[in-house]
Design a protein around this motif. Structure first.
Motif: not given
Ligand code: SF4
Ligand code: SF4
Length: 186
Positions: A117-121, A143-148
């Motif tokens: 989801m960090l890559r997904c646009i 949801p947001s989070d601190y861990a990649r």
């Protein structure tokens, strides 16, 4: 020196008038603008107590779909991964074994299915590419989070509840999680 564009303006260097020197008219003008906005409808919301309605075309978290018998629709064809411009989708295919017909709709299924989801646009191309109606983007915000590594969503994170064995959870998952702007756009 000649300017490169025609947008340059000459600064007015003439001495200030008496009214300009006492600033009172300018302060009054500023207060009038403030007062005008004071009685207007607020454009801000008290987030997170209040949230804005989403657009009807909002695209959120992915859901892996099942058919009406509760079988996984995905056949691990890889078309979604090929269509993904962010290369966010990875999967491993497996063959359905005899006796697993109630679990998987096709002869091949995704033993592993992951989306980063960090890559997904959130473009929705995976949904459009899928020939099996096996993936769609829901109205749930990631949801947001601190861990990649928590942003690597696995098949279990995305698979919709089984409509046969968990009808309530399935109905809830189908429901809209966020209000949309559909009503306010009328
Ligand atoms: S929404 Fe777009 S970027 Fe995200 S996984 Fe699907 S195709 Fe890739
Ligand atoms: S989600 Fe659809 S396009 Fe992607 S592998 Fe499964 S069946 Fe193919």
């Amino acid at each position: 020196m000649q300017s490169l564009t025609n947008r340059s303006e000459n600064v007015n260097r003439s001495p200030m008038t008496f009214a300009e020197r006492i600033y009172i008219p300018e302060i009054a003008k500023g207060m009038a603008i403030t007062l005008k906005h004071f009685f207007k409808k607020k454009v801000t919301v008290s987030y997170p107590d209040e949230t804005r309605p989403f657009s009807p075309v909002f695209r959120g978290l992915h859901v892996l779909n099942r058919d009406e018998e509760g079988r996984e629709r995905c056949t691990a064809c890889g078309l979604c991964a090929v269509a993904c411009p962010a290369e966010a989708i990875t999967m491993e295919a497996a063959e359905r074994l005899p006796g697993e017909e109630h679990l998987y709709r096709e002869e091949k299924y995704a033993a592993k299915y992951e989306i980063n989801m960090l890559r997904c646009i959130f473009c929705g191309l995976c949904e459009e590419a899928c020939p099996k109606d096996a993936i769609y983007l829901s109205e749930t915000v990631t949801p947001s989070d601190y861990a990649r590594k928590k942003f690597i969503y696995t098949k279990q994170d995305m698979l919709i509840p089984n409509p046969v064995t968990e009808p309530e959870a399935y109905a809830e998952a189908l429901g809209k999680n966020q209000p949309t702007t559909a009503g306010s756009l009328k």
